[in-house]
Design an enzyme around this catalytic site. Structure first.
Site, PDB file in Angstrom:
ATOM      1  N   ASP A 215       8.877  -7.320   2.353  1.00  0.00           N
ATOM      2  CA  ASP A 215       7.664  -6.757   1.770  1.00  0.00           C
ATOM      3  C   ASP A 215       7.033  -7.868   0.936  1.00  0.00           C
ATOM      4  OD1 ASP A 215       5.724  -5.475   0.272  1.00  0.00           O
ATOM      5  OD2 ASP A 215       7.005  -3.792  -0.334  1.00  0.00           O
ATOM      6  N   HIS A 216       5.891  -8.380   1.409  1.00  0.00           N
ATOM      7  CA  HIS A 216       5.303  -9.563   0.769  1.00  0.00           C
ATOM      8  C   HIS A 216       4.784  -9.278  -0.635  1.00  0.00           C
ATOM      9  CE1 HIS A 216       4.183 -13.629   0.738  1.00  0.00           C
ATOM     10  NE2 HIS A 216       3.726 -13.754   1.963  1.00  0.00           N
ATOM     11  N   ARG A 217       4.662  -8.021  -1.008  1.00  0.00           N
ATOM     12  CA  ARG A 217       4.278  -7.697  -2.383  1.00  0.00           C
ATOM     13  C   ARG A 217       5.388  -8.054  -3.361  1.00  0.00           C
ATOM     14  NH1 ARG A 217       3.142  -1.418  -1.722  1.00  0.00           N
ATOM     15  NH2 ARG A 217       5.260  -1.707  -0.896  1.00  0.00           N
TER      16      ARG A 217
END
Length: 243
Positions: A215-217
Site C-alpha cells: 500500500d503506497h500510502r
C-alpha cells in the site's frame, strides 16, 4: 478422441456470506489501496537442504517442517528488522480528522488458506517471539481448523501482515491483493530448478520468487525493497531462522 459434452452442469447459485464478504474486501482493497509490486529471486538451495536435514532428524517425533514454515518465520523476523512494513493506514470515516498510520508493536502474521467457498487467513500471533517449530505447529493446527471451518473470529482477525503461498500448487510467481487493513502481502512462488550463475560459473540452482504487494500510502518502494532484501538474507541463510 476427446469426449464431447458440457464441462459441468450449468447453474446459478447464491453467493455465500463468506464469498460476499471476500468480494467486498477485495474490491475495497483493489480500488482504494494504491498497490505497487516488487519482487526478488532467492537462492533456495540451502533452505531446501536444511529443511530436508531437519525433517530427517525429526521424523521419529512426527514433526515435518514445510517451506512455508520457514517463510512465515522469516516474514516475522523481517518485520522486526523493517518495522515500517508492519503498519496500517487508518482513515477517519467521517473525514473530519486527518488520516493516521498505525505502526504495530507485534508481528501477527496471517497466511491464506483455501477453503470450499473462498479463502480465510488464520493468524499466528506474536510470530516474532516464536521459534520455527512453534510456528509450524500453530500453522498446521490453524490450517486444519480453517479447512474444517472451525476457526474462531479471534483466530482469523487482527493480522498485521499476510503471506499467500501458491508455490505448493506449482505456481512460479504471482502478485496478491492486499488484505486490509494490512499495508502489505507477500506472494510466494514455487521453487524452480534452473541454470544460475555462481562464482562466474553456470550451475543448476534452486530459486524462488517472492513478490511483495504494498500500500503506497504506507510503504514506499525503498522500504519494501529493504523488507524483501531482509527476507532474502534470512531465507538464504536458514540457520538464522533456527535460533
Amino acid at each position: 478422441a476427446f469426449a464431447r459434452g458440457s464441462i459441468q452442469d450449468e447453474r446459478t447459485v447464491p453467493v455465500s456470506n463468506m464469498r460476499g464478504a471476500i468480494a467486498r474486501r477485495l474490491i475495497e482493497s483493489k480500488t482504494q489501496l494504491p498497490h505497487f509490486y516488487i519482487e526478488i529471486e532467492i537462492d533456495a538451495a540451502s533452505l531446501l537442504t536444511v529443511r530436508e536435514q531437519l525433517n530427517a532428524g525429526l521424523e521419529s517425533d512426527g514433526v515435518k517442517l514445510s517451506v512455508n514454515d520457514f517463510v512465515l518465520k522469516a516474514s516475522a523476523e523481517a518485520l522486526r528488522r523493517v518495522p515500517p512494513v508492519n503498519a496500517s493506514w487508518q482513515a477517519d470515516p467521517s473525514g473530519s480528522a486527518p488520516a493516521r498510520i498505525q505502526y504495530f508493536g507485534a508481528a501477527h502474521v496471517a497466511f491464506a488458506v483455501a477453503i470450499d467457498d473462498g479463502l480465510i487467513t488464520p493468524v499466528i500471533r506474536d510470530a516474532h517471539l516464536k521459534n520455527i517449530f512453534q510456528i509450524s505447529a500453530e500453522a498446521k493446527a490453524l490450517g486444519k481448523l480453517a479447512k474444517e471451518k472451525k476457526l474462531k473470529p479471534d483466530q482469523f482477525t487482527g493480522g498485521t501482515f499476510c503471506v499467500s503461498n501458491l508455490g505448493m500448487m506449482g505456481i512460479p510467481r504471482f502478485s496478491a491483493i492486499i488484505n486490509p487493513p494490512n499495508a502489505a502481502i507477500l506472494a510466494v512462488g514455487t521453487t524452480v530448478k534452473k541454470p544460475v550463475v555462481k562464482n562466474d560459473q553456470i550451475v543448476i540452482g534452486q530459486t524462488m520468487v517472492l513478490t511483495l504487494s504494498c500500500d503506497h500510502r504506507v510503504v514506499d518502494g525503498a522500504v519494501g525493497a529493504r523488507y524483501l532484501n531482509e527476507l532474502k538474507t534470512l531465507l538464504e541463510a536458514p540457520a538464522l531462522l533456527l535460533v
